[in-house]
Enzyme design. Sequence first.
Site, PDB file in Angstrom:
ATOM      1  N   SER A  63       4.376  -5.404   0.609  1.00  0.00           N
ATOM      2  CA  SER A  63       3.475  -4.813  -0.517  1.00  0.00           C
ATOM      3  C   SER A  63       4.699  -4.262  -1.714  1.00  0.00           C
ATOM      4  CB  SER A  63       2.677  -3.548  -0.244  1.00  0.00           C
ATOM      5  OG  SER A  63       1.626  -3.968   0.478  1.00  0.00           O
ATOM      6  N   LYS A  66       4.227  -6.048  -5.051  1.00  0.00           N
ATOM      7  CA  LYS A  66       3.054  -6.171  -5.889  1.00  0.00           C
ATOM      8  C   LYS A  66       3.381  -5.344  -7.289  1.00  0.00           C
ATOM      9  CE  LYS A  66      -0.297  -5.132  -2.102  1.00  0.00           C
ATOM     10  NZ  LYS A  66      -1.103  -4.436  -1.402  1.00  0.00           N
ATOM     11  N   TYR A 190       0.631 -15.438  -2.603  1.00  0.00           N
ATOM     12  CA  TYR A 190       0.674 -13.954  -2.211  1.00  0.00           C
ATOM     13  C   TYR A 190       1.377 -13.898  -1.043  1.00  0.00           C
ATOM     14  CZ  TYR A 190      -1.251  -9.745  -0.602  1.00  0.00           C
ATOM     15  OH  TYR A 190      -1.211  -8.238  -0.055  1.00  0.00           O
ATOM     16  N   TYR A 241      -0.092   3.672  -1.191  1.00  0.00           N
ATOM     17  CA  TYR A 241      -1.437   3.402  -0.559  1.00  0.00           C
ATOM     18  C   TYR A 241      -2.237   4.666  -0.746  1.00  0.00           C
ATOM     19  CZ  TYR A 241       1.480  -0.318   1.835  1.00  0.00           C
ATOM     20  OH  TYR A 241       2.209  -1.410   2.245  1.00  0.00           O
ATOM     21  N   VAL A 259       4.605  -2.435   4.517  1.00  0.00           N
ATOM     22  CA  VAL A 259       4.662  -2.530   5.866  1.00  0.00           C
ATOM     23  C   VAL A 259       5.811  -2.938   6.543  1.00  0.00           C
ATOM     24  CG1 VAL A 259       2.047  -2.051   5.724  1.00  0.00           C
ATOM     25  CG2 VAL A 259       3.055  -4.532   6.146  1.00  0.00           C
TER      26      VAL A 259
END
Length: 305
Positions: A63, A66, A190, A241, A259
Amino acid sequence: MIDSDILYQLILANKDKCKGGKVADYIPGLKNANKENFGVCLIDNNNKVSCAGDYEKKFTIQSISKPLILMLAILDNGEDYIFSKIGMEPTGDPFNSIKKLETSLSKPFNPMINAGAIAVSSMIKGSTSENKFNRVLDFIKKISENPNLDYDEDIYMGEKITGNKNRAMAYFMKNDGIIEGDVEEALDIYFKQCSIRVSAFDLAKIGLFLANNGVTSYGERVITEHTAKLIKSLMVTCGMYDGSGEFAVRVGIPAKSGVGGGILSLVPGKMGIGVYGPALDSKGNSIGGYALLEEMSKILSCSIF
C-alpha cells in the site's frame, strides 16, 4: 538527525515488540517474511544517511505504492479530475473494506484505501497495460533514485489469485462510472504496483523527495509543490489505515504503511525515513516500526503539530 548508533539502540529497544505482531498471510508469499527482520534508514536534506538493522532487506511495497501512483495520476489527469471520482476523507474502516462504496454513491473515500487506489490505477495513461505499468515503475524508480527496482512475479501472481475482494470493488466502481476503462487492466496494474520490491533505504529516498516538496536529491522537480503538500496531507489523515488518527497524535509526521512491513515517513523540509518490520499490528501497520517512529519523534521533536 540521529546517528546510526542511536538508531541501532532504537532497533534493539523495540525489537521485542515485533514478537507481538503477525506477518500478513492472506497473500501467498507474504507469509514467508521473517518477523524478526527490523530495519530503519534516515536521509536528511544534506544527503547524510543513518541506517541500522535490516535496512537493505527487500520487501514488496504494497500500500505504500498508493501515494506514489497518485502523484503520477495527478500528472496524467490533473487534480480536479482525480478528486471528482475519489474523496479526501478518512474512513475509520479497514483498508480493504467495501461497505462504504454503496453508501457513498460508489465514490471511494480517499486514495489510500484499496478502492481508491484501484480507481487511481485505472487513470494511469498509456497505450497498453504493460506500458501503463512500466510508466508506474519508471516513476517510482525516478523518485527513489533507484534504477534497479522491479516487481516480484510470485507476489504479483498471489495478489491476482487472491484478489477477489479487490475485484469486487473494482467492478462495483465500474458499474457506477468511477472506473471508466478496462477493469481487469486496472486491477493488473494495481496488483503489480503493490508487488514492487523496495528496501527501507529506498523508502527513505522517497520520503526525502516528499520532504523537499517534489524535488529529487539531484535537483529535478518531478511534481509541483502543491501536489507534494496534497500527498503529505493525505498521508497524515489516511496513511496508516484506520490507525491514522492515533498515529498523528502519537508520532505526528506524514507516513504511509504497507502490509509488506514497510513504513514510508518524512519530516517536512528535513528528512526522509524508511522503516521495515513485517510483524504487523491488528490494523496492518508494522508494530515495531510504529513504536520506533514514536520514540524517534519524541527524541527529535519531529511532530508537525
